[in-house]
Write a protein that holds these residues in place. Structure first.
Motif, PDB file in Angstrom:
ATOM      1  N   CYS A 122       0.846  -1.185   0.000  1.00  0.00           N
ATOM      2  CA  CYS A 122       0.000   0.000   0.000  1.00  0.00           C
ATOM      3  C   CYS A 122       0.885   1.240   0.000  1.00  0.00           C
ATOM      4  O   CYS A 122       1.843   1.303   0.743  1.00  0.00           O
ATOM      5  CB  CYS A 122      -0.902   0.040   1.235  1.00  0.00           C
ATOM      6  N   HIS A 176      -6.341  -3.704   1.044  1.00  0.00           N
ATOM      7  CA  HIS A 176      -5.903  -2.895   2.169  1.00  0.00           C
ATOM      8  C   HIS A 176      -5.301  -1.605   1.627  1.00  0.00           C
ATOM      9  O   HIS A 176      -4.639  -1.590   0.601  1.00  0.00           O
ATOM     10  CB  HIS A 176      -4.906  -3.646   3.057  1.00  0.00           C
ATOM     11  N   THR A 177      -5.599  -0.527   2.299  1.00  0.00           N
ATOM     12  CA  THR A 177      -5.147   0.785   1.841  1.00  0.00           C
ATOM     13  C   THR A 177      -5.174   1.742   3.017  1.00  0.00           C
ATOM     14  O   THR A 177      -5.634   1.400   4.108  1.00  0.00           O
ATOM     15  CB  THR A 177      -6.054   1.314   0.708  1.00  0.00           C
ATOM     16  N   HIS A 178      -4.642   2.913   2.824  1.00  0.00           N
ATOM     17  CA  HIS A 178      -4.857   3.989   3.778  1.00  0.00           C
ATOM     18  C   HIS A 178      -4.723   5.333   3.070  1.00  0.00           C
ATOM     19  O   HIS A 178      -4.293   5.418   1.933  1.00  0.00           O
ATOM     20  CB  HIS A 178      -3.934   3.893   5.002  1.00  0.00           C
ATOM     21  N   ARG A 198      -7.505  -2.753   6.676  1.00  0.00           N
ATOM     22  CA  ARG A 198      -6.691  -3.965   6.725  1.00  0.00           C
ATOM     23  C   ARG A 198      -7.594  -5.187   6.773  1.00  0.00           C
ATOM     24  O   ARG A 198      -8.707  -5.131   7.275  1.00  0.00           O
ATOM     25  CB  ARG A 198      -5.769  -3.959   7.941  1.00  0.00           C
ATOM     26  N   ALA A 205     -13.901   2.228   8.118  1.00  0.00           N
ATOM     27  CA  ALA A 205     -12.717   2.725   8.827  1.00  0.00           C
ATOM     28  C   ALA A 205     -12.926   4.161   9.287  1.00  0.00           C
ATOM     29  O   ALA A 205     -12.480   4.553  10.369  1.00  0.00           O
ATOM     30  CB  ALA A 205     -11.493   2.620   7.921  1.00  0.00           C
ATOM     31  N   THR A 208     -12.529  -2.434  10.484  1.00  0.00           N
ATOM     32  CA  THR A 208     -12.590  -2.924   9.117  1.00  0.00           C
ATOM     33  C   THR A 208     -13.619  -4.038   9.013  1.00  0.00           C
ATOM     34  O   THR A 208     -13.650  -4.931   9.859  1.00  0.00           O
ATOM     35  CB  THR A 208     -11.218  -3.443   8.654  1.00  0.00           C
ATOM     36  N   ARG A 212      -6.279  10.554   9.231  1.00  0.00           N
ATOM     37  CA  ARG A 212      -5.779   9.370   8.545  1.00  0.00           C
ATOM     38  C   ARG A 212      -6.712   8.193   8.793  1.00  0.00           C
ATOM     39  O   ARG A 212      -7.251   8.022   9.880  1.00  0.00           O
ATOM     40  CB  ARG A 212      -4.379   9.016   9.045  1.00  0.00           C
ATOM     41  N   PHE A 213      -6.892   7.355   7.764  1.00  0.00           N
ATOM     42  CA  PHE A 213      -7.650   6.117   7.911  1.00  0.00           C
ATOM     43  C   PHE A 213      -6.839   4.966   7.327  1.00  0.00           C
ATOM     44  O   PHE A 213      -5.925   5.170   6.525  1.00  0.00           O
ATOM     45  CB  PHE A 213      -9.017   6.211   7.215  1.00  0.00           C
ATOM     46  N   GLU A 214      -7.175   3.755   7.732  1.00  0.00           N
ATOM     47  CA  GLU A 214      -6.472   2.570   7.239  1.00  0.00           C
ATOM     48  C   GLU A 214      -7.450   1.405   7.152  1.00  0.00           C
ATOM     49  O   GLU A 214      -8.295   1.215   8.024  1.00  0.00           O
ATOM     50  CB  GLU A 214      -5.313   2.210   8.161  1.00  0.00           C
TER      51      GLU A 214
END
Length: 562
Positions: free
Chosen positions: A7, A47-49, A32, A118, A124, A28-30
């Motif tokens: 990511c 998965h990303t952020h 997973r 998120a 998640t 910020r967000f994430e």
């Protein structure tokens, strides 16, 4: 198929278009451990952020998302000493190439749900729930012959709809933002086997923006140990990427100008005590820009201290020369040499009337140095420190000093410092719009991930066990039989049942040779097959009032996460 998924914060497309940078104070967000679904019904890990703006109510905030870097283990190549592709078992492996592929797509509906979760709950989702098939009135499609089971099917649909409603709530949370990608200034990919770095590739942001495959990361002359580990997917990747964020800000709301001036002059005074430099050098302030920039950077950096997040370093590139020049013009106005001399003469007279002879002498000594432009007419540093005392230097410098190198030909630049009262008033009035840019350098360890484990599936949310006597006809004659099977509950859009027009309320008795009579027997029967397999399903179809017929239908099984 194994994939190495990395990511990284987003990039921009290779088109003449510029994306805004991430704004400070963004959240910020994430995401997973989420399983998304593509347009073909294939499940895949996602998965990303990224970041979302915090804005006032009624305005549309921006969302900044990073796409994925992917390395397919099957695309890793082993090259021999003659440049030909070989395998990992070859003793003549000269290099290993690992291609890095950038996925620049914005999220689909299933991925939006994960990001929305998120943002909303800080957690998640496990996987995406496909919607059920509905009629034109918005209710679940039900076989007209479902009879008494219609109400149970409706109840099962309502229960499943709770998951869909929550999922839609998360999608709506995502849709409140204007989503876009972020331009990277740089990306660095490092490959590690165990604790050893075996390869590193630095990729400029403009290359990332093109998408597709980059130049492969190459490992030259690998040992047998490294070959085996790479071939088995037993390696890790560290992705380090840099991106900027910017903000329009009023400097007077962020910078304490009085503190900068006072601290700068105080340090200049203190530095002369430990040096044998001349008073001229002290009162010339040749190093003022370096000191001022340091204080600007320190104050601007402090305002971002609460905006840092884990594994992120904020690199400051502020207080440039143009900014300092504007600050100097506001707080250190330029005056002529003659005006500086007259100001110091007037200050000397004021000091005499107040009985401060040391300060009077300091002003007059400095007047002589200015009049003759002679560095040999030094102002005594010890006397200067004694005369000025704590913070008196602000008042002294207010009358004008040389602002630069006296050795420069034609240097007649003199500046004065506003006195304390003027300084305070000026600070309140001064309003300079300045973009403050912050560069984030983010590093993230990435592990090899397996493909999503899936099982064969009919696209069915639930079943109702059935057992009863039914008159089964073969088209010519019939007989009463005790039938065990399952009544199909709600079905999902795009599933195997939906694709074959098999509706909820239909009674089925077997899959191939396996009888099905409840949820567990259905699961056991499907466990014998893989997604994509073709199987036959036995259906009990009503052909007349209280008359039924067995019918065999062929379907291609879909998939569902295990």
């Amino acid at each position: 198929m194994k994939k190495l998924s990395v990511c990284f914060l987003a990039v921009f497309f290779w088109i003449p278009r510029v994306f805004p940078q991430v704004t400070p104070n963004s959240k910020r967000f994430e995401v997973r451990n989420y399983i998304a679904i593509d347009n073909t019904g294939r499940y895949f890990p996602y998965h990303t952020h990224g970041f979302v703006e915090t804005t006032a109510s009624g305005s549309t905030a921006k969302m900044f998302i990073m796409p994925l870097l992917e390395v397919d283990i099957k695309s890793v190549k082993f090259i021999d000493s003659e440049g030909y592709e070989t395998n990992s078992y070859d003793t003549d492996v000269y290099s290993i190439t690992i291609p890095i592929i950038a996925n620049l797509s914005l999220p689909n509906e299933s991925q939006k749900a994960a990001i929305g979760a998120a943002l909303t709950s800080g957690s998640t989702l496990r996987f995406y729930y496909p919607p059920i098939v509905k009629n034109t009135f918005g209710g679940p499609i039900i076989n007209p012959n479902a009879g008494v089971f219609a109400s149970q099917i409706m109840a099962l649909a309502n229960q499943y709809e709770q998951y869909i409603l929550q999922q839609q709530h998360y999608i709506d949370a995502y849709n409140q933002y204007a989503a876009q990608l972020i331009s990277l200034s740089e990306l660095e990919v490092t490959v590690k086997v165990g604790n050893d770095v075996v390869a590193s590739e630095r990729i400029p942001g403009t290359t990332v923006s093109m998408g597709g495959a980059f130049n492969s990361v190459s490992i030259d002359r690998p040992s047998q140990y490294i070959k085996n580990r790479i071939a088995g997917g037993n390696f890790s990747v560290l992705a380090k990427y840099k991106f900027l964020d910017t903000k329009g800000s009023y400097i007077n709301a962020r910078i304490n100008a009085s503190m900068i001036i006072n601290q700068f002059l105080s340090e200049a005074q203190e530095s002369t005590v430990t040096q044998k430099s001349s008073g001229w050098s002290f009162l010339g302030f040749g190093s003022r820009r370096k000191s001022m920039k340091s204080h600007f950077d320190q104050q601007v950096n402090n305002q971002f201290s609460d905006e840092r997040f884990s594994n992120t370093t904020i690199e400051m590139y502020d207080a440039d020369d143009d900014m300092i020049a504007m600050f100097e013009n506001a707080f250190f106005p330029t005056i002529s040499q003659q005006q500086a001399i007259q100001n110091h003469i007037a200050a000397a007279e004021k000091a005499r009337l107040e009985g401060n002879t040391d300060l009077q002498k300091l002003h007059l000594d400095y007047v002589r140095a200015l009049q003759y432009n002679d560095p040999n007419l030094e102002v005594n540093i010890g006397d200067a420190v004694a005369a000025l005392g704590k913070k008196d230097y602000v008042g002294f410098i207010a009358h004008g000093v040389r602002w630069g190198d006296y050795r420069a030909n034609g240097n007649n630049s003199f500046r004065r410092v506003l006195n304390s009262n003027e300084m305070t008033a000026m600070e309140a009035q001064w309003s300079q719009t300045k973009k403050i840019s912050v560069q984030h350098a983010v590093s993230q360890n990435v592990a090899i991930s397996q493909d999503v484990g899936v099982r064969a599936h009919l696209g069915l949310t639930d079943v109702i066990p059935y057992q009863g006597n039914m008159f089964i006809s073969d088209g010519f004659s019939g007989q009463w039989r005790n039938i065990r099977g399952i009544i199909l509950g709600p079905i999902t859009a795009g599933g195997a049942l939906h694709m074959n027009n098999i509706t909820p309320g239909t009674l089925i008795t077997s899959i191939e040779a396996d009888d099905v009579y409840d949820g567990q027997s259905l699961t056991n029967a499907l466990n014998s097959y893989d997604p994509g397999d073709t199987v036959t399903i036995t259906i009990i179809d009503q052909i007349a009032q209280n008359v039924f017929q067995e019918k065999v239908v062929t379907v291609v099984l879909g998939s569902y996460p295990k």
